[in-house]
Each structure stands twice: as structure tokens, then as C-alpha cells.
Design a protein around this motif. Sequence first.
Motif, short mmCIF file in Angstrom:
data_model
loop_
_atom_site.label_atom_id
_atom_site.label_comp_id
_atom_site.label_asym_id
_atom_site.label_seq_id
_atom_site.Cartn_x
_atom_site.Cartn_y
_atom_site.Cartn_z
N GLU A 77 54.82 55.55 33.67
CA GLU A 77 55.68 54.37 33.60
C GLU A 77 55.08 53.33 32.64
O GLU A 77 53.93 52.91 32.78
N LYS A 78 55.84 52.94 31.63
CA LYS A 78 55.37 51.96 30.67
C LYS A 78 55.21 50.60 31.35
O LYS A 78 56.04 50.20 32.14
N ASP A 79 54.11 49.91 31.03
CA ASP A 79 53.82 48.58 31.59
C ASP A 79 53.78 48.61 33.11
O ASP A 79 54.22 47.68 33.79
N LEU A 80 53.19 49.70 33.65
CA LEU A 80 53.20 49.91 35.10
C LEU A 80 52.61 48.72 35.86
O LEU A 80 53.24 48.18 36.78
N LYS A 81 51.40 48.31 35.51
CA LYS A 81 50.74 47.25 36.28
C LYS A 81 51.48 45.93 36.16
O LYS A 81 51.60 45.18 37.14
N GLU A 82 51.96 45.63 34.98
CA GLU A 82 52.70 44.37 34.81
C GLU A 82 53.97 44.39 35.66
O GLU A 82 54.32 43.38 36.29
N LYS A 83 54.65 45.53 35.69
CA LYS A 83 55.87 45.63 36.50
C LYS A 83 55.55 45.51 37.99
O LYS A 83 56.32 44.92 38.76
N VAL A 84 54.41 46.07 38.41
CA VAL A 84 53.99 45.93 39.80
C VAL A 84 53.84 44.45 40.15
O VAL A 84 54.28 44.00 41.21
N GLY A 85 53.22 43.69 39.27
CA GLY A 85 53.07 42.26 39.52
C GLY A 85 54.40 41.52 39.50
O GLY A 85 54.68 40.69 40.38
N ASP A 201 40.78 42.46 30.77
CA ASP A 201 39.44 43.04 30.88
C ASP A 201 39.03 43.20 32.34
O ASP A 201 37.86 43.37 32.66
N TYR A 202 40.03 43.16 33.24
CA TYR A 202 39.81 43.36 34.66
C TYR A 202 41.01 44.13 35.21
O TYR A 202 42.13 43.98 34.71
N SER A 203 40.79 44.94 36.24
CA SER A 203 41.82 45.86 36.71
C SER A 203 43.10 45.17 37.16
O SER A 203 44.18 45.76 37.10
N MET A 204 43.02 43.93 37.63
CA MET A 204 44.19 43.23 38.15
C MET A 204 44.87 42.34 37.11
O MET A 204 45.88 41.70 37.41
N ASP A 205 44.33 42.28 35.90
CA ASP A 205 44.84 41.30 34.92
C ASP A 205 46.32 41.48 34.60
O ASP A 205 47.08 40.51 34.58
N LEU A 206 46.74 42.70 34.32
CA LEU A 206 48.14 42.91 33.94
C LEU A 206 49.08 42.67 35.13
O LEU A 206 50.22 42.25 34.95
N ILE A 207 48.59 42.94 36.35
CA ILE A 207 49.36 42.59 37.53
C ILE A 207 49.53 41.08 37.59
O ILE A 207 50.64 40.57 37.83
N ASP A 208 48.45 40.36 37.36
CA ASP A 208 48.52 38.89 37.35
C ASP A 208 49.47 38.37 36.27
O ASP A 208 50.17 37.37 36.47
N LEU A 209 49.50 39.05 35.12
CA LEU A 209 50.42 38.65 34.05
C LEU A 209 51.86 38.79 34.53
O LEU A 209 52.68 37.90 34.30
N GLY A 210 52.18 39.90 35.18
CA GLY A 210 53.53 40.10 35.70
C GLY A 210 53.91 39.05 36.73
O GLY A 210 55.04 38.54 36.73
N ILE A 211 52.97 38.70 37.61
CA ILE A 211 53.23 37.66 38.61
C ILE A 211 53.50 36.33 37.93
O ILE A 211 54.44 35.61 38.28
N ALA A 212 52.67 35.98 36.96
CA ALA A 212 52.83 34.70 36.26
C ALA A 212 54.16 34.64 35.52
O ALA A 212 54.84 33.60 35.51
N LYS A 213 54.55 35.75 34.89
CA LYS A 213 55.84 35.78 34.19
C LYS A 213 57.00 35.57 35.16
O LYS A 213 57.96 34.85 34.86
N LYS A 214 56.92 36.22 36.31
CA LYS A 214 57.97 36.06 37.31
C LYS A 214 58.08 34.58 37.75
O LYS A 214 59.19 34.04 37.85
N HIS A 215 56.96 33.95 37.98
CA HIS A 215 56.99 32.54 38.38
C HIS A 215 57.58 31.67 37.27
O HIS A 215 58.38 30.77 37.56
N PHE A 216 57.20 31.94 36.02
CA PHE A 216 57.75 31.14 34.92
C PHE A 216 59.27 31.28 34.88
O PHE A 216 59.99 30.29 34.73
N GLU A 217 59.76 32.50 35.01
CA GLU A 217 61.21 32.73 34.97
C GLU A 217 61.92 31.96 36.08
O GLU A 217 62.99 31.38 35.85
N ILE A 218 61.34 31.96 37.27
CA ILE A 218 61.97 31.25 38.38
C ILE A 218 62.03 29.76 38.11
O ILE A 218 63.02 29.09 38.42
N GLY A 219 60.98 29.23 37.50
CA GLY A 219 60.94 27.80 37.20
C GLY A 219 61.82 27.39 36.04
O GLY A 219 62.45 26.32 36.06
N ALA A 220 61.89 28.24 35.02
CA ALA A 220 62.57 27.87 33.78
C ALA A 220 63.95 28.47 33.62
O ALA A 220 64.79 27.93 32.89
#
Length: 235
Positions: A77-85, A201-220
Amino acid sequence: MRSAIENRVSRRKFEKEPITDQEKEKIIFLTNQLNEASGLTMAFMEDGSGAFQKLRKSYGLFTNVRSLILMKGKKEEKDLKEKVGYYGEDLVLAITDLGLGTCWVGGTFDKDELTIDSGEELACVVVVGKVAVPSLTEKMVRSATHRKVKSIAERIISDQPLPQWVQNGMKAVLLAPSAKNTQKAIFKYENNILSAQIADDYSMDLIDLGIAKKHFEIGAGGKFEFGNGRIFHLS
């Protein structure tokens, strides 16, 4: 959803009482909906307590963990970790609206206790349960692990004053959970284009990116492209 953003707190201490059948059914329904939208294979696990029984003295000090959501998808799955977040935070906020507690957990659990298909990757888990009154230990852990929230200015690079929609999005980002509260996702607003990236550079980073993007979308309002450094499209 805005109230869920403000109400969501990472919880590590839960009541011994399991969630109700009605709550379980709602979580499974929401999980299936998000899997259909995302291509992920997230799955509710009614009793995943075995994954935490050997780790009571580990970082996080979890108590009475029972129900889990396996945050996973096909390895290809492309962008798996980001999508998980991204989609996982949608699920976490919906569960918050149900009045239940949650916590993203990256490594402090025994993966050998959780069975997934050979073609899948388990990125992390989300623990779910009825929230107990915070103990002194939990308050101390939260105080130690949740350092000062970074300001908007520390989270975004811009070549111009931020329009209101960007400010709204960033206010929601400041309320997003991140691994060990590192708050590493960085936004850029340059030449009237907004993007988001993380060091990865950490295993959870792309998950965190997905979470942050979701929050931005909800706000904006609007929609992010998937991918590290990809851009945002305002509605």
C-alpha cells in the motif's frame, strides 16, 4: 469533530469494565467505513490484553488494556504509514465522540501476541476503553511526556502573513498527538502554496504526518495530497 479534537487526550489507564456491545459495533462499523475509503485493513480486536501484559513497567505505564485497533494495511500500500495516521485519527476522533478513551501506541507492546496476515504490515495499535479517573502515576507520565506545545510560529515556515484559513488549520495541528510529543511535522506556506513534511527518521514519523494533516484539514477545510512534502488544496 472540532469538539473531539479539543476533548481527545491520550489515555493509558482504563476501567476493568469492557466496552459495551453497542460501542463495539459502532467502532467496527466506523473501521470498516474507513477501510473502504482508504484501502487499509484496520481491525478491531476485542481482547488484545496479552500484547501488554509483559510490558507493565515500560514507557507509558498502561493499565487495564483490553480492546485494540490494529492499525495495518497491505505491505504494498502506497503511503501506508501516513494513511494509518490520517484515517486512524479520523477513527480516534470518532471514538472520542463515543465517550471512550484512546491512545496511539507505537512500540511498547508485544507484536508476537497480535496475529496479522503475512502480506500485511502492522504500523501500530490504538488502545480503546472506558476511561478511568487519572491516577497520580498517569498524571506524572503525562506531565513528563507532554512537554510544552510548540507555537504556530514553530510549526510553520512562511514567506508572508498567514491567512485566516492557515491559522485555523494550524490551531488544529497544535492539538494533534505525536509520538513522545515531538511535534515534528512542519508546514510551509510559500508562494501561496501550503505543504507539510516530516524528517522521517523515526518509525512513527509518517504516522504523525498523517495525523497532523488530518487535523489541519479539519481546522481549515480542504484536502492534502498523500506523500511527505505534498501540498494542500483549499476547498
